[in-house]
Design a protein around this motif. Structure first.
Motif, short mmCIF file in Angstrom:
data_model
loop_
_atom_site.label_atom_id
_atom_site.label_comp_id
_atom_site.label_asym_id
_atom_site.label_seq_id
_atom_site.Cartn_x
_atom_site.Cartn_y
_atom_site.Cartn_z
N ALA A 1 0.84 -1.20 0.00
CA ALA A 1 0.00 0.00 0.00
C ALA A 1 0.87 1.25 0.00
O ALA A 1 0.58 2.23 -0.67
N GLY A 2 1.98 1.20 0.77
CA GLY A 2 2.90 2.34 0.82
C GLY A 2 3.49 2.63 -0.55
O GLY A 2 3.84 3.78 -0.84
N ALA A 3 3.63 1.60 -1.37
CA ALA A 3 4.15 1.82 -2.72
C ALA A 3 3.03 2.28 -3.65
O ALA A 3 3.21 3.16 -4.47
N LEU A 4 1.83 1.71 -3.46
CA LEU A 4 0.71 2.00 -4.36
C LEU A 4 0.19 3.41 -4.26
O LEU A 4 -0.35 3.96 -5.22
N VAL A 5 0.35 4.02 -3.09
CA VAL A 5 -0.27 5.31 -2.85
C VAL A 5 0.24 6.37 -3.82
O VAL A 5 -0.43 7.36 -4.09
N LEU A 6 1.42 6.14 -4.38
CA LEU A 6 1.97 7.11 -5.33
C LEU A 6 1.59 6.77 -6.78
O LEU A 6 2.07 7.42 -7.69
N ASP A 7 0.78 5.74 -6.98
CA ASP A 7 0.39 5.33 -8.32
C ASP A 7 1.59 5.04 -9.21
O ASP A 7 1.77 5.65 -10.26
N PRO A 8 2.43 4.13 -8.81
CA PRO A 8 3.65 3.90 -9.58
C PRO A 8 3.37 3.17 -10.88
O PRO A 8 2.34 2.52 -11.03
N LYS A 9 4.32 3.30 -11.82
CA LYS A 9 4.22 2.56 -13.08
C LYS A 9 5.14 1.36 -13.06
O LYS A 9 5.08 0.50 -13.91
N PHE A 10 6.08 1.40 -12.10
CA PHE A 10 7.12 0.39 -12.08
C PHE A 10 7.45 0.04 -10.63
O PHE A 10 7.62 0.93 -9.79
N ILE A 11 7.46 -1.24 -10.33
CA ILE A 11 7.78 -1.66 -8.96
C ILE A 11 8.88 -2.71 -9.00
O ILE A 11 8.81 -3.67 -9.77
N VAL A 12 9.91 -2.50 -8.19
CA VAL A 12 10.90 -3.54 -7.99
C VAL A 12 10.44 -4.33 -6.77
O VAL A 12 10.32 -3.77 -5.68
N ALA A 13 10.15 -5.60 -6.94
CA ALA A 13 9.69 -6.42 -5.82
C ALA A 13 10.82 -7.38 -5.46
O ALA A 13 11.12 -8.30 -6.20
N ASP A 14 11.47 -7.10 -4.33
CA ASP A 14 12.65 -7.87 -3.94
C ASP A 14 12.23 -9.02 -3.02
O ASP A 14 12.04 -8.82 -1.83
N GLU A 15 12.11 -10.20 -3.56
CA GLU A 15 11.69 -11.39 -2.79
C GLU A 15 10.49 -11.08 -1.90
O GLU A 15 10.53 -11.27 -0.69
N PRO A 16 9.39 -10.61 -2.47
CA PRO A 16 8.32 -10.08 -1.62
C PRO A 16 7.62 -11.14 -0.78
O PRO A 16 6.93 -10.79 0.17
N VAL A 17 7.77 -12.41 -1.12
CA VAL A 17 7.02 -13.40 -0.32
C VAL A 17 7.92 -14.42 0.37
O VAL A 17 7.43 -15.30 1.06
N SER A 18 9.24 -14.28 0.23
CA SER A 18 10.08 -15.38 0.72
C SER A 18 10.07 -15.50 2.24
O SER A 18 10.41 -16.54 2.78
N MET A 19 9.67 -14.42 2.96
CA MET A 19 9.63 -14.54 4.41
C MET A 19 8.26 -14.99 4.90
O MET A 19 8.06 -15.15 6.10
N LEU A 20 7.32 -15.15 3.99
CA LEU A 20 5.96 -15.46 4.41
C LEU A 20 5.69 -16.96 4.34
O LEU A 20 6.29 -17.67 3.54
#
Lengths: 323, 325, 329, 296
Positions: free
Chosen positions: C173-192
């Motif tokens: 959400a913190g990334a989405l609030v700026l309406d980005p066009k590009f996101i670098v997702a660094d291992e976003p689920v490996s700790m889950l």
């Protein structure tokens, strides 16, 4: 090779530290407003030739840089100035008072480290027990007491109220000792109270640090491994926990050298022990600036040097420290 | 022959706020030389089970009931002195982070030789000789026995831990997430090594992991843990191909399979319960898509589905079904 | 497909920190070649996966694109403009459009910031809201977009009061609030935990479908890469060794390293790992990069040539790139 | 940290944070004991001097060095002054010097620590070299030399204690800053376009603050001890009675050999209690703010 790099680096840091202390010292005693040299010159009773001598000695008619050069030259030739009070070269006075201080602080330090480590280990091993709680509280109280005040309590109790021990000094003035043994006995009697005082001051902190450090180590995963391996309690402590837990102790002992000097000033003052600490108090009271400056420099260089040795020891004890 | 039999093992942690029921009513059975996988998500109680088995629980935890029998010998009531002899000689354990599980100020070889000296009463020389042989067995250059843990790479440290674990030829090795922190390739190497060693020396293995594939790779049997209890237990193939418990089914469905369809599975809604206040009834009911009113009220029984395949779920309980009918 | 981010020969070299004395005596400082000539293009609304083991430079590549780590060489074009030439002002504007999500939802959120502050911070830093009501509205919307319903109830919570999955949604959400066009997702689920991973991944893919966000998805898990991405790039020691569509890379890998990695992709139902020969050894330290092909010391098929010449990274099949001497027949 | 929308929310949040903190702190016996001790002495220093009379006038030779009695609860000193009144009056100066010096130390230590940790590289190297030098120089001799050169006055003694006591704090805060700087949330803040100042104020400071707070308490304990020691060694302002100055006069006037324990013990006990109070609170805060320690 790595070791040499490490030693060189630490040596560089040590030299740098000593240099900064020298500059600081120069600044403190020569440049600061109200510095002793200026006070000396302002003295209306000073004779013209004395003024001339001082001006020449400190290079007062020349630039600050030249003055600093004079100062360094004097230091390296071992000339720390002339004591007002003792009317002797400062270095001679210091050397005269050094052995009693080394005797007192050395004995007390070794004693407190040994006892502190042992007690710390016991408390950590029996953590949560009544013994632990009592020991911990006592350590905290000891740690919170002003060092000189511990000394005063000891004197009042064991030299005034119950006069078991002499009230101070290193020997009874004007006494002739028939044998070396009687002299030694007298020395021991004089030494006991200040040594115990000094050790008490130091023990509190050692106990606390040793206990915490050991508790921390005991919660590490490798201690669980060691227990799972069936290592006996004795070896668990001796071969697995202590080598790790002693590392912070080495750092602390090194860091504490400055504290020990502070303790020496207080304990020696209270017990009139004829060492460097009491000398510093005398210099302070008599406003004997050359002597004060000399002691400060001497003590600082010793502590910095000892810290350097502790760094090397740490490196030897902990295989992980990389250069 | 049965090597290990755990019945109704219950372990609680005491906290200021109350009891954490980290492991409740766990029953397992391990034949000689068999490998059992204990799978569960974080905080499902799997590590508690492992530590209970060798009785190395933290001070605020204790076994509150049940029995652990190793070769018919009861461990729950065994004295510490006795346990010390059993540990490593009979049951050894490989911990998760090998960096922290090895003492940083002693050489790796020294730590392995130490166990040999304690349990097999070897002389210094013999112990070091064995250590070198063990290094070779786990494919580390034996000349590195005198190095410190920080000089080893992550994979080598885990190999060294394995060497240490098998040093005294124990009958049971417990691996607590032995491959978790490792890179995929190194993880594969370690798994392969474990498999080889198991074939070589007849040792039982309890593999604790959150990774289903690790179990599929190495274990004969699997126990799926959820919130401190065993949800399903049975032969690996059987459980993975015909999962009976809804939780197992969801877990397997969530595992990406490159030979299956390229679509994201649905996740299990919600979070595992706080074991300080576990929900009444079945502990999974809050997240279960098939939960019935009964699941909220009564703890499910353990149902024998067929030969050695068990699950604890009301939906499988014929008695419950017949009551309804 | 129109290119969103285009990376050309990107290089990130770090000097290993040495002591003052060493540098004074003019010793050569060793260099870590974390990223060493990486090139790829990312289309609008594309999910490109950078996969590799630890030490392969995948995370550094992602951060270098956003200039969170300064690149030491090469070009990064964002919508045709060179990111490296941006001044402070332009960089700030760029960072509104390009966001990053980190691996550990426990570490990537400030423990002393409430949910509201966390999500509102990007708006405040960039002065994007005129009124409090507008700010609240946008924060609430971002939280809903990230799959956190009843957002206003969460406003005053702290991250430690949320579950792992909720935290990662908060980070998104913190990334989405700026309406980005590009996101670098660094291992976003490996700790889950496995059971909550799919939800987060689905959220990310949905956002791509709805808002056309392009992702650089960084992971060590090839099966995950295959599931979510359009194309996959495999990295080894700071270089891309293979790049192609997800299906091609996983099902028909060209490079021996990719083949080795694919062969150990875990699956619960079959024994794949314990019944084959594996690559020996571990990825070497990027300080001492082997000469020639970086992979040759571990390559089961290495030829003498591999030891000498660096293989050319080229389009072996349409849309499928690789760098290996064995493919130049 | 508290950039939450309305004033009402801010208040709710503050209340929530405080009650969480108090909920944990309350459980800590040591912490409560320390708090009670310090409150007692704070009250003594604030109100006490208005309730007692402590004059330097000689009340007559027969009133000199009297042991405790109903009229003089803690006896009298060599000038016939009431020791109890002295202790009460002295508390004000002792606490004032300790607290003022602590503020100086903490401000210097926190700024140097955060700057070194956050900016790193050359700034860090220079600042930390400097800090290390301060750490190894024996602390009491340094203070004595400075105090002797500056002359005995209240301001000087505060300055000397403050200026020598920051090095340990700077080191601790630097290492904490270093570790916080590497946390992903700081990197995230950079990724959304925040500048250095914003990051320091909103991310580093709130997370270092608990440590600064806990450390302040421990530094205060040391500062009080320093004041006592310096004053005892004759570096205090002889016209402003503090516990240390009192002990100095007692020692110099031979209270030890006279056996005037009532003159020596009360000020010392006060120092020990105050230092203990601070230490207790410091330990408690450490435990409350550092959950890893809590389980012990």
């Amino acid at each position: 090779m790595k070791m040499r790099g490490y030693v060189l680096r630490k040596l560089g840091q040590t030299v740098l530290t000593i240099f900064v202390v020298l500059v600081f010292n120069f600044f403190l005693f020569r440049i600061m407003p109200g510095n002793p040299v200026r006070i000396l010159i302002r003295n209306p009773k000073i004779s013209a030739e004395a003024l001339q001598r001082i001006t020449e000695q400190f290079g007062l008619n020349q630039s600050k840089f030249v003055q600093f050069g004079y100062y360094l030259r004097d230091l390296f030739t071992g000339d720390l100035g002339h004591s007002f009070v003792y009317r002797k070269p400062v270095l001679d006075v210091i050397m005269e008072k050094l052995p009693p201080t080394l005797l007192l602080t050395g004995t007390a330090t070794i004693l407190s480290i040994i006892i502190g480590v042992i007690l710390g280990v016991i408390f950590a091993w029996k953590r949560g027990s009544k013994l632990d709680v009592a020991g911990l509280s006592l350590s905290l109280v000891l740690y919170s007491m002003p060092s000189f005040w511990v000394g005063i309590l000891m004197v009042m109790l064991f030299a005034v109220y119950w006069p078991i021990f002499p009230i101070g000094g290193m020997s009874v003035p004007g006494t002739y000792y028939a044998t070396i043994w009687s002299q030694l006995g007298s020395l021991l009697r004089h030494m006991l109270l200040p040594t115990v005082t000094f050790a008490l001051i130091l023990i509190g902190e050692y106990v606390l640090i040793m206990r915490n450090s050991l508790l921390e180590v005991m919660s590490e995963d490798y201690m669980l491994t060691a227990r799972a391996k069936g290592v006996s309690n004795r070896n668990l402590l001796r071969r697995h926990a202590l080598p790790n837990a002693m590392l912070p102790m080495v750092t602390l002992i090194a860091m504490n050298l400055g504290f020990i000097v502070g303790g020496a000033i207080q304990v020696e003052t209270v017990f009139s022990w004829p060492g460097l600490g009491r000398l510093m108090y005398t210099a302070l009271m008599g406003r004997d600036y050359p002597l004060l400056q000399g002691i400060f420099l001497f003590v600082t260089v010793c502590v910095v040097g000892a810290n350097f040795c502790a760094d090397l020891l740490y490196r030897y004890l902990d295989p992980r420290v990389k250069s | 022959m049965t090597l290990l039999e755990v019945n109704d093992l219950t372990t609680y942690y005491k906290l200021k706020e109350g009891r954490v029921r980290a492991c409740e009513g766990v029953s397992l059975r391990l034949e000689k030389g068999e490998a059992l996988g204990l799978v569960g998500e974080s905080a499902s109680g799997k590590t508690t089970v492992a530590l209970s088995l060798i009785k190395l629980l933290p001070e605020n935890a204790s076994i509150a009931g049940g029995s652990i029998k190793l070769d018919g010998k009861e461990l729950v009531t065994a004295a510490e002195e006795e346990m010390r002899k059993i540990r490593w000689k009979e049951i050894s354990i490989i911990f998760q982070g090998a960096m922290n599980a090895l003492n940083p100020v002693r050489t790796v070889g020294d730590q392995i030789a130490e166990t040999l000296k304690i349990h097999d009463k070897l002389t210094d020389r013999e112990a070091w000789q064995r250590t070198r042989a063990l290094f070779e067995k786990v494919e580390i250059d034996p000349d590195r026995v005198r190095e410190y843990p920080h000089e080893f790479s992550g994979g080598m440290r885990q190999r060294a831990m394995i060497a240490m674990a098998i040093a005294c030829n124990p009958r049971l090795v417990i691996g607590d997430e032995p491959t978790t922190a490792l890179d995929v390739m190194v993880q594969a190497q370690v798994l392969q090594l474990l498999q080889q060693l198991r074939e070589e020396i007849e040792m039982g293995l309890i593999l604790i992991t959150h990774d289903l594939s690790v179990v599929g790779e190495t274990c004969d049997k699997v126990a799926v843990m959820y919130a401190g209890q065993i949800a399903e237990y049975g032969p690996t193939e059987e459980v993975f191909t015909r999962p009976a418990h809804p939780y197992t089914r969801a877990l397997i469905a969530a595992f990406p399979d490159i030979e299956g369809e390229r679509a994201l599975a649905s996740s299990i809604p919600g979070n595992p319960p706080n074991l300080l206040y576990p929900p009444p009834g079945c502990r999974f009911h809050e997240r279960c898509s098939e939960a019935k009113p009964l699941c909220r009220e009564a703890q499910p029984r353990t149902i024998n589905i067929n030969n050695h395949h068990y699950a604890s779920c009301h939906l499988l309980d014929r008695q419950v079904k017949s009551c309804r009918a | 497909m129109q290119s969103l981010v285009s990376v050309d020969q990107l290089e990130v070299h770090f000097a290993v920190r040495t002591g003052f004395m060493q540098s004074m005596f003019g010793k050569e400082t060793p260099v870590v070649r974390a990223v060493d000539g990486v090139s790829f293009e990312l289309g609008k609304g594309e999910i490109l996966c950078l996969a590799g083991e630890s030490g392969s430079g995948k995370t550094t590549t992602g951060k270098a694109i956003l200039r969170l780590v300064e690149p030491t060489g090469g070009k990064v074009l964002y919508e045709g403009e060179d990111v490296r030439s941006y001044n402070r002002l332009r960089l700030r504007a760029f960072r509104q459009e390009a966001q990053i999500i980190f691996q550990d939802p426990y570490e990537s959120l400030n423990p002393r910031q409430t949910v509201f502050s966390t999500v509102a911070e990007p708006l405040e830093v960039n002065n994007l809201c005129r009124s409090l009501a507008e700010k609240e509205e946008r924060v609430a919307q971002a939280l809903v977009d990230a799959g956190l319903h009843n957002p206003r109830e969460l406003f005053l919570r702290y991250p430690h009061e949320l579950s792992g999955g909720q935290r990662q949604r908060l980070a998104i959400a913190g990334a989405l609030v700026l309406d980005p066009k590009f996101i670098v997702a660094d291992e976003p689920v490996s700790m889950l935990d496995l059971s909550i991973r799919a939800g987060i991944l689905k959220l990310m893919v949905d956002l791509r479908d709805k808002k056309g966000i392009g992702y650089l998805f960084i992971t060590h898990d090839l099966s995950l890469a295959w599931l979510v991405s359009d194309r996959i790039a495999i990295m080894y020691l700071g270089k891309i060794v293979e790049l192609g569509s997800a299906d091609k890379v996983i099902k028909e890998p060209l490079h021996p390293y990719t083949r080795a990695l694919v062969s150990v992709i875990p699956t619960p139902r079959r024994k794949v790992i314990t019944q084959q020969s594996l690559l020996k050894g571990e990825t070497p330290d990027p300080v001492n990069v082997p000469a020639g092909c970086r992979f040759h010391p571990r390559c089961p098929e290495a030829k003498p040539r591999c030891r000498e010449a660096v293989p050319l990274y080229r389009e072996v099949r349409p849309g499928h790139f690789a760098a290996c001497h064995l493919l130049d027949s | 940290m508290l950039q939450t929308q309305t004033r009402k929310d801010r208040f709710t949040l503050l209340k929530k944070n405080l009650s969480t903190f108090w909920g944990v702190y309350r459980e800590n016996t040591m912490g409560i004991a320390g708090l009670v001790i310090l409150l007692f002495f704070a009250l003594m220093a604030l109100v006490g001097p208005h309730l007692v009379t402590y004059t330097g006038e000689i009340e007559g030779a027969e009133m000199v060095l009297q042991p405790p009695s109903a009229a003089h609860w803690l006896g009298t000193d060599d000038l016939g002054r009431d020791v109890f009144a002295g202790v009460v009056v002295g508390s004000r100066i002792s606490l004032l010097v300790g607290l003022a010096a602590t503020v100086i130390s903490m401000v210097i230590g926190a700024i140097i620590g955060i700057a070194a940790g956050y900016y790193g590289k050359t700034v860090d190297t220079i600042l930390m070299r400097f800090t290390d030098i301060f750490l190894v120089i024996p602390w009491l001799p340094l203070m004595l030399v400075m105090a002797a050169l500056l002359g005995p006055s209240l301001g000087n003694i505060i300055f000397v204690i403050g200026i020598t006591g920051w090095a340990g704090t700077a080191r601790i805060i630097r290492s904490q800053t270093l570790s916080i700087k590497e946390r992903p949330y700081v990197e995230r803040a950079r990724a959304i376009g925040s500048g250095d100042l914003h990051i320091m104020v909103h991310h580093i400071l709130p997370n270092v603050f608990p440590l600064i707070f806990a450390n302040t308490i421990l530094v205060a304990a040391v500062a009080i001890l320093s004041e006592t020691t310096l004053s005892f060694l004759g570096m205090g302002d002889p016209t402003r009675m503090s516990w240390g100055v009192m002990l100095h006069f007692a020692f110099e006037m031979g209270a030890v050999s006279f056996g005037a324990w009532w003159w020596l013990i009360p000020p010392g006990v006060c120092v020990v209690l105050v230092v203990l109070g601070f230490t207790f609170i410091g330990y408690a805060l450490d435990e409350v703010l550092n959950p890893k320690l809590r389980r012990r």
